[in-house]
Scaffold this active site. Structure first.
Site, PDB file in Angstrom:
ATOM      1  N   GLU A 127       0.861  -1.176   0.000  1.00 19.25           N
ATOM      2  CA  GLU A 127       0.000   0.000   0.000  1.00 19.25           C
ATOM      3  C   GLU A 127       0.900   1.230   0.000  1.00 19.25           C
ATOM      4  OE1 GLU A 127      -3.431   2.364   2.587  1.00 19.25           O
ATOM      5  OE2 GLU A 127      -2.620   0.475   3.341  1.00 19.25           O
ATOM      6  N   ASN A 173      -4.702   5.041  -2.250  1.00 19.56           N
ATOM      7  CA  ASN A 173      -5.945   5.474  -1.613  1.00 19.56           C
ATOM      8  C   ASN A 173      -6.698   6.463  -2.485  1.00 19.56           C
ATOM      9  OD1 ASN A 173      -5.861   4.193   1.144  1.00 19.56           O
ATOM     10  ND2 ASN A 173      -3.876   5.202   1.127  1.00 19.56           N
ATOM     11  N   GLU A 189      -8.077   1.867  -3.452  1.00 21.60           N
ATOM     12  CA  GLU A 189      -8.701   1.575  -2.158  1.00 21.60           C
ATOM     13  C   GLU A 189      -9.525   2.773  -1.715  1.00 21.60           C
ATOM     14  OE1 GLU A 189      -5.769   0.360   0.654  1.00 21.60           O
ATOM     15  OE2 GLU A 189      -5.350  -1.525  -0.378  1.00 21.60           O
ATOM     16  N   ASP A 206     -11.687   0.075   1.729  1.00 21.87           N
ATOM     17  CA  ASP A 206     -10.747   0.196   2.836  1.00 21.87           C
ATOM     18  C   ASP A 206     -11.518   0.372   4.145  1.00 21.87           C
ATOM     19  OD1 ASP A 206      -8.349   0.363   4.124  1.00 21.87           O
ATOM     20  OD2 ASP A 206      -7.763   2.291   3.296  1.00 21.87           O
ATOM     21  N   GLU A 248      -5.696  -5.249   8.156  1.00 23.60           N
ATOM     22  CA  GLU A 248      -4.732  -4.180   8.443  1.00 23.60           C
ATOM     23  C   GLU A 248      -4.303  -4.230   9.906  1.00 23.60           C
ATOM     24  OE1 GLU A 248      -5.440  -0.327   6.030  1.00 23.60           O
ATOM     25  OE2 GLU A 248      -7.386  -0.900   6.824  1.00 23.60           O
TER      26      GLU A 248
END
Length: 416
Positions: free
Chosen positions: A199, A257, A289, A319, A376
């Site tokens: 990420e 993101n 995400e 997410d 996560e």
């Protein structure tokens, strides 16, 4: 002997935030040190779970004996990771942390077997800060200690005391001066323990305040109304870095993101795909995400945009899944490849039965729908084992590594 003059003992259900919040509320300086046994997984595999459990108990005893000299403080354990909450300044905590390093460096005699363990320690100190932010800074420092060669202890830079309005003004110049860097946090497959993706995470290298994390960066961008400009900058930086990666990293996918402001642009999907193509990175290696909060306002528009991304060859993820109030509606409406389980759920599954049931339910639903899941914030072996047993697909978190640069990522890949 009573609690006074000794570190108070807590069980695995504690998070570390409670004593920190209590002392901060009384305007006291607080230092948080998170201590991880570096070789614990190897010892578990080599000598068995019983030996590992005995070793962890012995390590906790050594830490508590070192802490008893301070008169105040708490040790909170989760697996082979210990959180020390100390109502003292960083200078006052330094001798204690050094003593703990020395104590844990000595060999352990466990069931007739002599065992040596390494340690990695992340430290953060502050006053007048939110407890969650202080603990998060210590976790980030631990992540850096885990990936930096030869670094046993890493001390987090001070939290910025500059008003958010001033930081917002600074951010205008930061983008132009290329002060916003992109780091990468690995995503690991449960099936074989290999890193399969990353990420992209933004870091602000402020010329006066040092490195600032994403939370401060996003708050400043909201105040400065620079959300779209910052998002475009981060995407460009991430893709440019991936395009130059060595062959060692060529198999990794990269997740970026996408914000609510991004989704509000009608041409967002076309712009996103154009940027990916211009970078030379294959669309199949890129995942967008989107946080749940970015989807609630206009689900129909979000569905259309994400369908365009997915039909264009990119992956799509939700997410922080499990924290919003419309989660299940998204599964029926949105074209999604995987769900990311929020770190607040992940980090409480060992000690909180309700959170564990929620996580188990999310994984079961995802599996039934043919979706992958990424947990996560995985920091301990207990969390990893529980998630693997429930059928989670991937994880990311300090158990593997925090956010790192390309060189650190190469070292992690070569280590597997």
């Amino acid at each position: 002997m009573g609690e006074e003059g000794r570190a108070r003992r807590r069980n695995d259900e504690d998070t570390g935030n409670q004593p920190v919040a209590r002392w901060l509320a009384h305007d006291r300086a607080v230092t948080v040190a998170i201590v991880a046994l570096a070789s614990f997984e190897i010892i578990n595999a080599a000598y068995g779970r019983d030996t590992g459990d005995t070793l962890v108990a012995a390590a906790k005893d050594r830490i508590e004996r070192a802490l008893s000299a301070t008169g105040e403080g708490e040790v909170l354990r989760e697996g082979a990771v210990f959180t020390l909450a100390l109502p003292v300044t960083l200078d006052a905590a330094h001798p204690l942390i050094t003593a703990i390093e020395f104590a844990l460096a000595q060999p352990f005699l466990v069931g007739g077997t002599t065992v040596h363990v390494g340690t990695r320690i992340g430290v953060a100190s502050g006053k007048g800060e939110q407890a969650e932010a202080l603990v998060a800074r210590a976790r980030a420092a631990l992540g850096e200690a885990r990936v930096l060669e030869g670094a046993t202890t890493r001390i987090a830079p001070p939290a910025p005391d500059r008003p958010i309005a001033q930081l917002a003004a600074d951010l205008h110049r930061a983008i132009a001066r290329d002060e916003i860097a992109v780091m990468f946090q690995p995503q690991v497959a449960f099936a074989n323990g290999r890193i399969v993706g990353v990420e992209a995470l933004a870091r602000w290298r402020h010329p006066e305040l040092g490195e600032l994390g994403a939370q401060i960066l996003l708050a400043a961008s909201d105040r400065a109304d620079l959300g779209i400009a910052l998002s475009d900058h981060i995407l460009s930086r991430a893709l440019a870095s991936v395009a130059e990666w060595p062959d060692t990293l060529a198999h990794l996918r990269v997740a970026v993101n996408v914000t609510a402001a991004d989704l509000a642009r009608p041409d967002f999907a076309a712009r996103f795909l154009t940027r990916v193509d211009a970078s030379g990175v294959a669309r199949s290696r890129v995942a967008a995400e989107i946080t749940e909060g970015g989807l609630i306002d206009d689900l129909d528009s979000a569905t259309e945009l994400l369908t365009a991304l997915r039909d264009g060859g990119c992956h799509v993820a939700i997410d922080d899944f499990g924290t919003g109030y419309s989660s299940l509606a998204y599964l029926t409406a949105l074209p999604v490849d995987y769900l990311k389980i929020d770190l607040r759920l992940t980090q409480s599954i060992v000690g909180d039965r309700r959170h564990r049931v929620v996580v188990e339910g999310v994984i079961a639903i995802a599996n039934a729908l043919g979706l992958e899941t990424i947990a996560e914030g995985v920091e301990t072996e207990e969390q990893r084992a529980l998630l693997e047993a429930r059928g989670c697909t991937y994880y990311q978190g300090f158990l593997c590594a925090g956010a790192t640069d390309v060189a650190g990522l190469v070292r992690l890949i070569e280590r597997v």
